[in-house]
Design a protein around this motif. Structure first.
Motif, PDB file in Angstrom:
ATOM      1  N   MET A 146      49.254  67.348  38.642  1.00 28.72           N
ATOM      2  CA  MET A 146      49.044  65.930  38.362  1.00 28.72           C
ATOM      3  C   MET A 146      47.607  65.521  38.690  1.00 28.72           C
ATOM      4  SD  MET A 146      52.602  64.141  39.614  1.00 28.72           S
ATOM      5  CE  MET A 146      52.248  62.574  38.780  1.00 28.72           C
ATOM      6  N   THR A 147      47.084  64.578  37.894  1.00 31.27           N
ATOM      7  CA  THR A 147      45.694  64.150  38.025  1.00 31.27           C
ATOM      8  C   THR A 147      45.610  62.631  38.035  1.00 31.27           C
ATOM      9  OG1 THR A 147      44.984  66.102  36.780  1.00 31.27           O
ATOM     10  CG2 THR A 147      43.387  64.317  37.018  1.00 31.27           C
ATOM     11  N   HIS A 148      44.767  62.098  38.897  1.00 34.48           N
ATOM     12  CA  HIS A 148      44.590  60.642  38.988  1.00 34.48           C
ATOM     13  C   HIS A 148      43.778  60.139  37.796  1.00 34.48           C
ATOM     14  CE1 HIS A 148      42.849  56.948  41.232  1.00 34.48           C
ATOM     15  NE2 HIS A 148      44.047  56.662  40.755  1.00 34.48           N
ATOM     16  N   LEU A 149      44.345  59.231  37.016  1.00 33.44           N
ATOM     17  CA  LEU A 149      43.637  58.630  35.891  1.00 33.44           C
ATOM     18  C   LEU A 149      44.141  57.198  35.689  1.00 33.44           C
ATOM     19  CD1 LEU A 149      41.512  59.288  33.636  1.00 33.44           C
ATOM     20  CD2 LEU A 149      43.473  59.565  32.114  1.00 33.44           C
ATOM     21  N   PRO A 150      43.593  56.253  36.416  1.00 30.89           N
ATOM     22  CA  PRO A 150      43.997  54.856  36.242  1.00 30.89           C
ATOM     23  C   PRO A 150      43.244  54.215  35.091  1.00 30.89           C
ATOM     24  CG  PRO A 150      42.336  54.991  37.940  1.00 30.89           C
ATOM     25  CD  PRO A 150      42.589  56.413  37.468  1.00 30.89           C
ATOM     26  N   PRO A 151      43.656  53.030  34.665  1.00 29.52           N
ATOM     27  CA  PRO A 151      42.850  52.285  33.699  1.00 29.52           C
ATOM     28  C   PRO A 151      41.577  51.783  34.363  1.00 29.52           C
ATOM     29  CG  PRO A 151      44.685  50.953  34.443  1.00 29.52           C
ATOM     30  CD  PRO A 151      44.884  52.322  35.023  1.00 29.52           C
ATOM     31  N   GLY A 152      40.607  51.403  33.551  1.00 26.97           N
ATOM     32  CA  GLY A 152      39.351  50.912  34.081  1.00 26.97           C
ATOM     33  C   GLY A 152      39.132  49.448  33.757  1.00 26.97           C
ATOM     34  N   VAL A 153      37.939  48.984  34.083  1.00 22.34           N
ATOM     35  CA  VAL A 153      37.545  47.601  33.851  1.00 22.34           C
ATOM     36  C   VAL A 153      36.189  47.606  33.152  1.00 22.34           C
ATOM     37  CG1 VAL A 153      36.937  45.403  34.936  1.00 22.34           C
ATOM     38  CG2 VAL A 153      38.796  46.776  35.873  1.00 22.34           C
ATOM     39  N   ASP A 154      36.066  46.757  32.147  1.00 23.77           N
ATOM     40  CA  ASP A 154      34.778  46.589  31.478  1.00 23.77           C
ATOM     41  C   ASP A 154      33.968  45.585  32.285  1.00 23.77           C
ATOM     42  OD1 ASP A 154      32.614  46.076  29.875  1.00 23.77           O
ATOM     43  OD2 ASP A 154      33.759  45.883  28.022  1.00 23.77           O
ATOM     44  N   GLU A 155      33.123  46.094  33.145  1.00 18.98           N
ATOM     45  CA  GLU A 155      32.380  45.217  34.058  1.00 18.98           C
ATOM     46  C   GLU A 155      31.348  44.365  33.334  1.00 18.98           C
ATOM     47  OE1 GLU A 155      29.522  48.549  33.515  1.00 18.98           O
ATOM     48  OE2 GLU A 155      31.706  48.304  33.497  1.00 18.98           O
ATOM     49  N   LYS A 156      31.041  44.706  32.074  1.00 12.97           N
ATOM     50  CA  LYS A 156      30.113  43.881  31.293  1.00 12.97           C
ATOM     51  C   LYS A 156      30.829  42.699  30.644  1.00 12.97           C
ATOM     52  CE  LYS A 156      26.922  47.683  30.238  1.00 12.97           C
ATOM     53  NZ  LYS A 156      27.633  48.695  31.053  1.00 12.97           N
ATOM     54  N   THR A 157      32.147  42.815  30.501  1.00 12.34           N
ATOM     55  CA  THR A 157      32.934  41.714  29.932  1.00 12.34           C
ATOM     56  C   THR A 157      33.473  40.809  31.027  1.00 12.34           C
ATOM     57  OG1 THR A 157      33.568  43.036  28.015  1.00 12.34           O
ATOM     58  CG2 THR A 157      34.982  41.171  28.553  1.00 12.34           C
ATOM     59  N   PHE A 158      33.977  41.419  32.090  1.00 16.46           N
ATOM     60  CA  PHE A 158      34.502  40.651  33.220  1.00 16.46           C
ATOM     61  C   PHE A 158      33.421  40.580  34.302  1.00 16.46           C
ATOM     62  CE2 PHE A 158      38.171  42.324  31.003  1.00 16.46           C
ATOM     63  CZ  PHE A 158      39.008  41.218  30.940  1.00 16.46           C
ATOM     64  N   HIS A 159      32.831  39.412  34.475  1.00 16.04           N
ATOM     65  CA  HIS A 159      31.734  39.244  35.426  1.00 16.04           C
ATOM     66  C   HIS A 159      31.719  37.783  35.893  1.00 16.04           C
ATOM     67  CE1 HIS A 159      29.332  37.226  32.283  1.00 16.04           C
ATOM     68  NE2 HIS A 159      29.830  38.143  31.474  1.00 16.04           N
ATOM     69  N   PRO A 160      30.990  37.481  36.950  1.00 22.23           N
ATOM     70  CA  PRO A 160      31.033  36.139  37.521  1.00 22.23           C
ATOM     71  C   PRO A 160      30.561  35.018  36.600  1.00 22.23           C
ATOM     72  CG  PRO A 160      30.220  37.696  39.148  1.00 22.23           C
ATOM     73  CD  PRO A 160      30.300  38.438  37.848  1.00 22.23           C
ATOM     74  N   ASP A 161      29.735  35.329  35.609  1.00 20.10           N
ATOM     75  CA  ASP A 161      29.250  34.293  34.689  1.00 20.10           C
ATOM     76  C   ASP A 161      29.971  34.370  33.348  1.00 20.10           C
ATOM     77  OD1 ASP A 161      27.298  33.363  36.551  1.00 20.10           O
ATOM     78  OD2 ASP A 161      26.037  35.076  36.022  1.00 20.10           O
ATOM     79  N   SER A 162      31.294  34.493  33.397  1.00 21.93           N
ATOM     80  CA  SER A 162      32.076  34.741  32.185  1.00 21.93           C
ATOM     81  C   SER A 162      32.463  33.477  31.425  1.00 21.93           C
ATOM     82  CB  SER A 162      33.352  35.506  32.550  1.00 21.93           C
ATOM     83  OG  SER A 162      34.113  34.779  33.502  1.00 21.93           O
ATOM     84  N   GLY A 163      32.059  32.301  31.890  1.00 19.99           N
ATOM     85  CA  GLY A 163      32.369  31.068  31.168  1.00 19.99           C
ATOM     86  C   GLY A 163      33.457  30.228  31.792  1.00 19.99           C
ATOM     87  N   GLY A 164      33.741  30.461  33.057  1.00 21.86           N
ATOM     88  CA  GLY A 164      34.804  29.718  33.715  1.00 21.86           C
ATOM     89  C   GLY A 164      34.565  28.225  33.786  1.00 21.86           C
ATOM     90  N   ALA A 165      33.310  27.814  33.904  1.00 22.77           N
ATOM     91  CA  ALA A 165      33.001  26.383  33.992  1.00 22.77           C
ATOM     92  C   ALA A 165      33.448  25.650  32.734  1.00 22.77           C
ATOM     93  CB  ALA A 165      31.507  26.193  34.234  1.00 22.77           C
ATOM     94  N   GLY A 166      33.302  26.310  31.589  1.00 29.36           N
ATOM     95  CA  GLY A 166      33.722  25.684  30.341  1.00 29.36           C
ATOM     96  C   GLY A 166      35.220  25.481  30.271  1.00 29.36           C
ATOM     97  N   VAL A 167      35.989  26.474  30.731  1.00 28.27           N
ATOM     98  CA  VAL A 167      37.445  26.342  30.744  1.00 28.27           C
ATOM     99  C   VAL A 167      37.863  25.236  31.719  1.00 28.27           C
ATOM    100  CG1 VAL A 167      39.611  27.508  31.340  1.00 28.27           C
ATOM    101  CG2 VAL A 167      37.835  28.733  30.085  1.00 28.27           C
ATOM    102  N   ARG A 168      37.224  25.189  32.872  1.00 33.48           N
ATOM    103  CA  ARG A 168      37.516  24.126  33.844  1.00 33.48           C
ATOM    104  C   ARG A 168      37.277  22.749  33.219  1.00 33.48           C
ATOM    105  NH1 ARG A 168      37.321  24.238  39.558  1.00 33.48           N
ATOM    106  NH2 ARG A 168      37.609  26.319  40.465  1.00 33.48           N
ATOM    107  N   ALA A 169      36.132  22.596  32.555  1.00 28.23           N
ATOM    108  CA  ALA A 169      35.811  21.305  31.944  1.00 28.23           C
ATOM    109  C   ALA A 169      36.821  20.940  30.862  1.00 28.23           C
ATOM    110  CB  ALA A 169      34.396  21.349  31.371  1.00 28.23           C
ATOM    111  N   GLU A 170      37.187  21.927  30.052  1.00 32.93           N
ATOM    112  CA  GLU A 170      38.140  21.685  28.961  1.00 32.93           C
ATOM    113  C   GLU A 170      39.497  21.246  29.496  1.00 32.93           C
ATOM    114  OE1 GLU A 170      40.315  24.268  25.407  1.00 32.93           O
ATOM    115  OE2 GLU A 170      38.467  25.007  26.337  1.00 32.93           O
ATOM    116  N   LEU A 171      39.907  21.803  30.637  1.00 33.16           N
ATOM    117  CA  LEU A 171      41.214  21.482  31.211  1.00 33.16           C
ATOM    118  C   LEU A 171      41.155  20.340  32.211  1.00 33.16           C
ATOM    119  CD1 LEU A 171      42.552  25.128  31.798  1.00 33.16           C
ATOM    120  CD2 LEU A 171      43.099  23.577  29.913  1.00 33.16           C
ATOM    121  N   GLY A 172      39.972  19.781  32.436  1.00 32.55           N
ATOM    122  CA  GLY A 172      39.831  18.676  33.381  1.00 32.55           C
ATOM    123  C   GLY A 172      39.978  19.101  34.827  1.00 32.55           C
TER     124      GLY A 172
END
Length: 392
Positions: free
Chosen positions: A169-195
């Motif tokens: 058996m070999t360890h092979l988990p899924p990964g994360v696209d760190e270029k897509t998921f990052h701290p400046d991902s647009g959260g402020a816009g979603v917050r504003a849209e939802l009030g």
């Protein structure tokens, strides 16, 4: 050229975590060396059009079976072996080892030199059922290696395998696209849209099913609101449990503090993570261990976004958290423990920043897709050895 046949039921546009895992891995392999044999997403004109449009955009060959669920039947096995020969594939990757890995002996006879099966949470459930356990053992014996997501799934599945298969058996988990998921991902816009611009936000991104623990978050809200009255629970995702969750929020008296977004397109998920101050999914194990979290890639996506995470202790979920460093692990289903941890995080911006930054670094160091795809490529290319250690 080395070519790999990927045999799977779990491939986009069918949504889901396993589907995203396989697609991201396939995209990081040499497209000229990949052939995907997958089931059809769903019947009907709309499903067929969506599938055809997706397949046309891929840089590799995708062959769809007419069925919506591939099973290791004689017909499917004949189709898989024909594709192996037609495209000159020398390795096979089963996107989910159970049950498709039962085709391994036939594909080896057809010329496959390497057969790899990836296991997820459901194979850990198979390992607990007598008949399924026997089938899992056969899959282990027929493949060169079974991959596992983390220590929880490895230990459960290994117990059903022969000692030789368990050792491979070999360890092979899924990964994360760190270029897509990052701290400046647009959260402020979603917050504003939802009030929600000036309100503390606990975000949960997941399918709405009982195991994921959105109900635990709702039950924790009165205690959280007593300490932080403006808090909002942002529930991102769709699923069959939504009606129950809305009813529970009303019965608990917190409906005004819960926002349901419904299903969100994948392209908008990073911004929805970013809309939170804290990520929480207190998942729990159900049905005597048959309904269990395999890993919980959402915790890592949240960490990549720079959020501290709160995870339940179901299955392999703790493998996606550095407890006390990137977040905390709580007992799944325990609303008081969940509330206490969230109250602490919401009241301490410096702690949130420190845990979020540590999580981001951890993802960059250990969980990037390119690192994990390289590991898969090595598995698919490695030739089996003879007893004296020489390549076969």
């Amino acid at each position: 050229m080395h070519k790999t046949l990927i045999v799977t039921n779990d491939f986009p546009p069918r949504p889901g975590g396993i589907q995203a895992f396989l697609h991201n891995m396939a995209l990081r392999l040499d497209p000229a060396g990949i052939v995907v044999y997958a089931s059809t997403w769903k019947r009907g004109r709309e499903g067929a059009e969506a599938t055809a449009a997706f397949d046309a955009e891929q840089p590799f060959t995708v062959v769809r079976d007419r069925t919506t669920m591939l099973l290791p039947t004689p017909r499917v096995t004949r189709r898989a072996t024909a594709l192996l020969r037609e495209h000159g594939c020398t390795s096979v990757w089963f996107g989910a080892a159970a049950p498709l890995g039962l085709m391994a002996p036939a594909l080896r006879r057809a010329g496959a030199e390497r057969l790899i099966g990836t296991t997820h949470g459901h194979e850990a459930g198979w390992a607990q059922l007598p008949v399924a356990r026997g089938l899992l053992r056969r899959i282990g014996e027929g493949t060169d290696s079974l991959t596992y997501l983390g220590e929880y799934t490895r230990s459960r599945i290994a117990a059903a395998l022969s000692p030789e298969a368990a050792a491979r058996m070999t360890h092979l988990p899924p990964g994360v696209d760190e270029k897509t998921f990052h701290p400046d991902s647009g959260g402020a816009g979603v917050r504003a849209e939802l009030g929600l611009t000036d309100r503390p936000v606990v975000v949960c991104v997941s399918r709405l099913v009982p195991r994921k623990g959105q109900d635990t978050l709702i039950l924790a809200l009165p205690r959280i609101l007593a300490a932080h009255p403006d808090t909002v629970l942002l529930v991102v995702g769709g699923g069959p449990y939504e009606r129950n969750l809305r009813r529970l929020a009303a019965e608990t008296g917190v409906s005004d503090s819960v926002r349901f977004t419904g299903a969100v397109p994948w392209s908008e998920l990073p911004a929805h993570y970013g809309a939170g101050d804290v990520f929480a999914m207190p998942c729990r194990t159900r049905r005597g261990g048959l309904d269990v979290e395999g890993l919980g890639i959402v915790y890592l996506e949240a960490s990549a976004t720079g959020l501290p995470v709160l995870a339940g202790d179901s299955g392999g979920a703790p493998d996606a958290v550095l407890d006390g460093e990137t977040g905390w692990v709580v007992r799944g289903g325990n609303s008081e423990e969940c509330a206490d941890r969230l109250v602490t995080l919401l009241g301490d911006p410096e702690l949130r920043q420190r845990m979020g930054a540590r999580g981001r670094r951890w993802v960059e160091e250990k969980w990037r897709w390119d690192l994990l795809a390289h590991r898969l490529e090595e598995l698919l290319r490695t030739r089996p050895e003879q007893p004296d250690g020489r390549p076969a």
